[in-house]
Design an enzyme around this catalytic site. Structure first.
Site, PDB file in Angstrom:
ATOM      1  N   TYR A   1     -69.920 -46.609 -72.136  1.00 19.30           N
ATOM      2  CA  TYR A   1     -69.453 -45.597 -71.596  1.00 19.30           C
ATOM      3  C   TYR A   1     -68.462 -44.438 -72.376  1.00 19.30           C
ATOM      4  O   TYR A   1     -68.671 -43.208 -71.211  1.00 19.30           O
ATOM      5  CB  TYR A   1     -68.621 -46.057 -69.869  1.00 19.30           C
TER       6      TYR A   1
ATOM      7  N   HIS B   1     -76.365 -43.494 -63.971  1.00 18.85           N
ATOM      8  CA  HIS B   1     -75.866 -44.962 -64.856  1.00 18.85           C
ATOM      9  C   HIS B   1     -75.545 -43.999 -66.122  1.00 18.85           C
ATOM     10  O   HIS B   1     -76.814 -43.125 -66.811  1.00 18.85           O
ATOM     11  CB  HIS B   1     -76.756 -46.498 -64.281  1.00 18.85           C
TER      12      HIS B   1
HETATM   13  C1  DQA Z   1     -73.190 -48.247 -64.651  1.00 16.07           C
HETATM   14  C2  DQA Z   1     -73.712 -49.671 -64.641  1.00 16.07           C
HETATM   15  C3  DQA Z   1     -73.324 -50.604 -64.267  1.00 16.07           C
HETATM   16  O1  DQA Z   1     -74.108 -52.095 -65.025  1.00 16.07           O
HETATM   17  C4  DQA Z   1     -72.511 -51.462 -64.435  1.00 16.07           C
HETATM   18  O2  DQA Z   1     -71.769 -51.913 -63.248  1.00 16.07           O
HETATM   19  C5  DQA Z   1     -71.375 -50.172 -63.985  1.00 16.07           C
HETATM   20  C6  DQA Z   1     -71.350 -48.658 -64.974  1.00 16.07           C
HETATM   21  C7  DQA Z   1     -72.989 -47.444 -65.267  1.00 16.07           C
HETATM   22  O3  DQA Z   1     -72.645 -46.086 -65.692  1.00 16.07           O
HETATM   23  O4  DQA Z   1     -73.747 -47.194 -66.714  1.00 16.07           O
HETATM   24  O5  DQA Z   1     -69.514 -49.979 -62.872  1.00 16.07           O
HETATM   25  O6  DQA Z   1     -73.493 -48.367 -63.416  1.00 16.07           O
END
Ligand code: DQA
Length: 151
Positions: A22, A100
């Site tokens: 992230y 995402h």
């Molecule tokens: C997410 C991907 C999801 O699988 C994960 O549970 C997240 C973040 C992303 O932004 O990549 O909390 O949504």
């Protein structure tokens, strides 16, 4: 044009949470970049984050009452589990863009299924903070395209 950005569970921890997936930007950084882009695109943006599933559903209900023009949503882990959020999003008739930061299709198998995708206009994933920015651009374009169809 009123656009709502929704951030789901654990996204308040951006900046501290798994930087390999992230990155280092905080949620405040993400929202600031979104606000700057929204101003450039001529859209009014509201951003909302919660760690409570019912609160996210209620914010989606509010979007319906307020007649939001478009929604950008990162439902985070609820993407893969929540029929409730899927059903709330289904009630909205405006463009809904699923985003995402990570590429959910290239991670653990349980992340490959998205309940949100079933009711979204489209999905953008794998580009870090840019997923949100691309999602906002796509959402604004979708709203404009619908407005042009009406005129
Ligand atoms: C997410 C991907 C999801 O699988 C994960 O549970 C997240 C973040 C992303 O932004 O990549 O909390 O949504």
């Amino acid at each position: 044009m009123k656009i709502l950005v929704l951030h789901g569970i654990n996204l308040d921890m951006l900046g501290q949470r798994d930087p390999a997936q992230y990155g280092h930007a905080t949620l405040a950084d993400v929202d600031a970049q979104l606000q700057a882009l929204a101003a450039e695109l001529g859209a009014e943006l509201a951003c909302f984050q919660t760690n409570h599933e019912g609160a996210l559903c209620e914010r989606i209900h509010q979007a319906l009452r307020e007649a939001a023009d478009g929604v950008v949503i990162n439902a985070a882990a609820w993407t893969h589990t929540s029929v409730a959020i899927r059903d709330a999003l289904e009630m909205l008739k405006c463009p809904r863009v699923e985003v995402h930061m990570s590429n959910i299709h290239a991670r653990e198998p349980f992340r490959r299924h998205s309940y949100v995708a079933e009711v979204a206009t489209g999905q953008i994933c794998g580009f870090g903070v840019d997923s949100y920015l691309l999602g906002l651009r796509a959402c604004v374009d979708q709203v404009r395209a619908r407005q042009n169809e009406k005129n």
